[in-house]
Scaffold this active site. Structure first.
Site, short mmCIF file in Angstrom:
data_model
loop_
_atom_site.label_atom_id
_atom_site.label_comp_id
_atom_site.label_asym_id
_atom_site.label_seq_id
_atom_site.Cartn_x
_atom_site.Cartn_y
_atom_site.Cartn_z
N LYS A 90 0.87 -1.18 0.00
CA LYS A 90 0.00 0.00 0.00
C LYS A 90 0.90 1.23 0.00
O LYS A 90 1.81 1.34 0.83
CB LYS A 90 -0.89 0.00 1.26
N LYS A 114 5.25 3.26 8.45
CA LYS A 114 4.06 4.09 8.56
C LYS A 114 2.80 3.22 8.55
O LYS A 114 1.90 3.38 9.38
CB LYS A 114 4.01 5.08 7.40
N LYS A 126 5.41 1.76 -3.01
CA LYS A 126 5.33 3.12 -3.54
C LYS A 126 5.60 3.06 -5.04
O LYS A 126 6.26 2.14 -5.52
CB LYS A 126 6.38 4.03 -2.88
N GLY A 165 -3.08 8.00 -4.30
CA GLY A 165 -2.54 9.27 -4.78
C GLY A 165 -1.31 9.69 -4.00
O GLY A 165 -0.97 9.12 -2.97
N ASP A 166 -0.64 10.69 -4.53
CA ASP A 166 0.52 11.30 -3.87
C ASP A 166 0.72 12.64 -4.58
O ASP A 166 -0.20 13.12 -5.26
CB ASP A 166 1.75 10.39 -3.99
N ASN A 240 -2.69 19.24 -1.07
CA ASN A 240 -3.72 18.57 -0.30
C ASN A 240 -3.40 18.51 1.20
O ASN A 240 -4.23 18.86 2.05
CB ASN A 240 -3.92 17.16 -0.87
#
Length: 444
Positions: A90, A114, A126, A165-166, A240
């Site tokens: 994830k 995390k 990632k 998203g990132d 964001n």
């Protein structure tokens, strides 16, 4: 040479030209030294750290697409599937010209811990590309996203790897990617998070990282006998994370004085107008130079400078390595109480150490910004159940997760005689769960 030093040396040797990855590994392993030394013989025999720092899978691929002039463009796509000991991979997809394999590996490595800290069953991964969505038409963005997923789709799935998203990947990009994934596979599943509300997205996902940062900051201050209400804050970024961190900060009684983008920064002594920031960034997709049109008394400055403004809280929410040693010295000189990271590794190692040595409460990103991925995991749960929870339900779960992370981080640091060192506490708390799972599953 100690096992920790051996592995750090090995990582640098095997991964030259990847300074961000070296930095992330060094920061984590240095803070875990006391735990690793207590189990050094067994960990060395099992090559536990070597397995931890080597991704399970690295995928690199070509992304060809056609621009509005009919010219074919070629970008590079990446997905690093780092560790699946506690759940499917994830982690976000970053679309930015700076993206390379080293940055993706640093982000994926951080993501392991995390995700573990959230208490939810998600592993670390990632991905992304050096594609820049800025200045591109919707059609060009769609063409890129469809080409990107046409390669990536074979490596992801609801129970395998769930990207999100990132930087550069918002609702528009996720929508195009999801549509192409569905078209290629025929599956309507929770494979991407950050989706639109009409096709499986979660309420509160947009706000989650910024809100979560403030929930953790509030709880950490409370543990240290301080009240967030009435404090001032300097924030970097205006994307964001920064936007919703500013919104929640104001709801908790904090006056936010600054925000920034890649060109410059704004200082508003009356408090940042979040509605104006949303219109400039989310609607107009413009630069912060426009802020003075909304608040004439505000100051706009080119370049860097957010950390020069005196405030109680510093919330770096832009990108990696944006808060340098000189910035840390400026913050300490200005009497900052706490620095809590909204971005991934925004504070350099030297700056982090300086802040800690000078008694500043410091919350690392892997704990402080875990609200985003936690809510992504809550979106996965809703998709699996074919249900949608209310904003209040998701927000309450998010707050509970962030409060738990705060206490787990604080308690882990105290358990190993490092009270107040929340970098070590976060790494230890995340590491213990992952290592237990890795040990239980054998040498894989």
């Amino acid at each position: 040479m100690s096992y920790v030093d051996e592995v750090i040396e090995l990582v640098v040797k095997k991964n030259p030209s990847e300074p961000e990855f070296h930095q992330a590994v060094k920061e984590v392993l240095e803070s875990l030294r006391v735990v690793i030394e207590a189990n050094e013989e067994q960990y060395r025999k099992d090559a536990l750290l070597e397995r931890l720092v080597e991704p399970e899978r690295q995928i690199k691929f070509r992304v060809p697409w056609v621009d509005d002039k009919g010219q074919v463009q070629v970008n590079t796509g990446y997905r690093v599937q780092f560790n699946s000991a506690i759940g499917p991979y994830k982690g976000g997809l970053r679309l930015h010209p700076s993206v390379n394999i080293g940055i993706i590996k640093f982000l994926g490595f951080e993501q392991i811990f995390k995700n573990s800290l959230t208490g939810l069953p998600i592993g670390g991964g990632k991905g992304g590309s050096d594609f820049d969505p800025k200045g591109k038409s919707d059609r060009e963005v769609m063409a890129f996203c469809q080409s990107f997923i046409t390669e990536l789709y074979r490596y992801i799935g609801a129970d395998t790897d769930v990207p999100a998203g990132d930087i550069g990947t918002g609702a528009r990009e996720i929508g195009y990617m999801y549509g192409q994934y569905k078209r290629l596979t025929g599956l309507y599943e929770g494979v991407l998070t950050g989706k639109g509300l009409s096709y499986g997205g979660s309420l509160a996902r947009t706000q989650a990282t910024g809100y979560g940062l403030l929930y953790l900051t509030q709880e950490l201050l409370k543990i240290n006998g301080k009240d967030i209400n009435g404090m001032t804050a300097v924030v970097s970024g205006s994307g964001n994370v920064a936007t919703y961190a500013m919104e929640k900060a104001q709801q908790l009684g904090v006056k936010v004085l600054t925000c920034s983008d890649s060109n410059g920064w704004v200082y508003d002594p009356e408090g940042i107008d979040v509605a104006a920031i949303k219109e400039i960034k989310e609607v107009k997709r413009a630069r912060l130079t426009e802020y003075k049109n909304y608040r004439p008394n505000a100051e706009y400055h080119e370049g860097r400078g957010v950390w020069s403004i005196k405030a109680d809280l510093a919330l770096p929410c832009a990108t990696q390595n944006e808060l340098l040693l000189d910035d840390a010295k400026q913050l300490v000189a200005n009497g900052v109480t706490a620095v809590c990271e909204g971005a991934n590794m925004p504070t350099t190692l030297e700056a982090t150490e300086y802040l800690q040595k000078n008694g500043v409460i410091f919350a690392p990103g892997k704990a402080a910004n875990a609200g985003g991925v936690a809510t992504s995991a809550l979106e996965m749960s809703q998709n699996s159940e074919r249900l949608s929870w209310t904003f209040e339900e998701v927000d309450a779960k998010l707050k509970g997760i962030m409060v738990n992370i705060t206490h787990n981080m604080v308690n882990a640091a105290e358990r190993y005689g490092m009270a107040g060192n929340y970098v070590a506490g976060a790494n230890i708390a995340g590491f213990e769960k992952v290592v237990n799972a890795m040990n239980a599953q054998g040498i894989v």
